[in-house]
Design a protein around this motif. Structure first.
Motif, PDB file in Angstrom:
ATOM      1  N   GLU A  67       0.995  -1.311  -0.028  1.00 10.75           N
ATOM      2  CA  GLU A  67      -0.021   0.015   0.034  1.00 10.75           C
ATOM      3  C   GLU A  67       0.824   1.130   0.045  1.00 10.75           C
ATOM      4  OE1 GLU A  67      -2.505  -0.434   3.450  1.00 10.75           O
ATOM      5  OE2 GLU A  67      -3.578  -2.184   2.378  1.00 10.75           O
ATOM      6  N   SER A  71       0.347   3.756  -3.348  1.00  8.10           N
ATOM      7  CA  SER A  71      -0.988   4.689  -2.864  1.00  8.10           C
ATOM      8  C   SER A  71      -0.086   6.191  -2.365  1.00  8.10           C
ATOM      9  CB  SER A  71      -1.692   4.241  -1.845  1.00  8.10           C
ATOM     10  OG  SER A  71      -2.488   3.099  -2.151  1.00  8.10           O
ATOM     11  N   ARG A  80      -6.490   3.239   0.375  1.00  3.77           N
ATOM     12  CA  ARG A  80      -5.048   2.360   0.240  1.00  3.77           C
ATOM     13  C   ARG A  80      -5.526   0.876   0.166  1.00  3.77           C
ATOM     14  NH1 ARG A  80      -0.437   4.785   2.032  1.00  3.77           N
ATOM     15  NH2 ARG A  80       0.279   2.731   3.347  1.00  3.77           N
ATOM     16  N   SER A  81      -6.286   0.592   0.674  1.00  8.67           N
ATOM     17  CA  SER A  81      -6.868  -0.810   0.848  1.00  8.67           C
ATOM     18  C   SER A  81      -7.439  -1.268  -0.630  1.00  8.67           C
ATOM     19  CB  SER A  81      -7.693  -1.313   1.855  1.00  8.67           C
ATOM     20  OG  SER A  81      -8.379  -2.659   1.693  1.00  8.67           O
ATOM     21  N   ARG A  84      -4.602  -1.469  -3.243  1.00 12.64           N
ATOM     22  CA  ARG A  84      -4.093  -2.725  -3.026  1.00 12.64           C
ATOM     23  C   ARG A  84      -4.702  -3.899  -3.729  1.00 12.64           C
ATOM     24  NH1 ARG A  84      -4.972  -6.290   0.603  1.00 12.64           N
ATOM     25  NH2 ARG A  84      -5.791  -4.738   1.926  1.00 12.64           N
TER      26      ARG A  84
END
Length: 134
Positions: A67, A71, A80-81, A84
């Motif tokens: 991440e 990001s 961010r998640s 990913r």
């Protein structure tokens, strides 16, 4: 000279045969390249190359480290998640295309593992059934 040439040709033959028969992607760390059945793969973008080479060199990368790489610092944890997950989906789709697998089939080319000491910490590893590191 003739003997040395013969030995060199034999070694090249054995190496090319081994690479061709291997049904895995060969990750060449020295020049950061990827070979599948004697063909050099050029489908990966720079972030994907960095990710795959990192996995090949260090055997794993944490979700957090990935991440951080893909990001920006200002992104929320949810963003961010999602970045990913999108990155992994895109890379997996490319890899499924390389191996000519069915997209709806459950295939784990990149594995997810949990840290034995802290199960909340997760990381990615390459599936050795599909990748060979040289």
């Amino acid at each position: 000279n003739f003997f040395i040439s013969g030995v060199a040709l034999f070694i090249l033959y054995i190496l090319s045969r081994e690479l061709k028969l291997d049904s895995r992607i060969v990750v060449r760390l020295r020049n950061r390249s990827f070979i599948y059945k004697l063909r050099r793969l050029k489908i990966f973008d720079q972030q994907e190359i960095n990710f795959l080479v990192h996995l090949a060199e260090f055997n794993q990368i944490t979700f957090q480290d990935l991440e951080d790489t893909i990001s920006s610092d200002n992104d929320s944890s949810v963003t961010r998640s999602k970045n990913r997950e999108k990155f992994i989906r895109s890379l997996t789709s490319k890899l499924i295309g390389v191996f000519n697998l069915e997209h709806d089939r459950e295939v784990n080319l990149i594995l997810i593992r949990a840290n034995p000491q802290d199960k909340r910490l997760k990381y990615y590893v390459l599936n050795s059934e599909y990748f060979k590191i040289m």
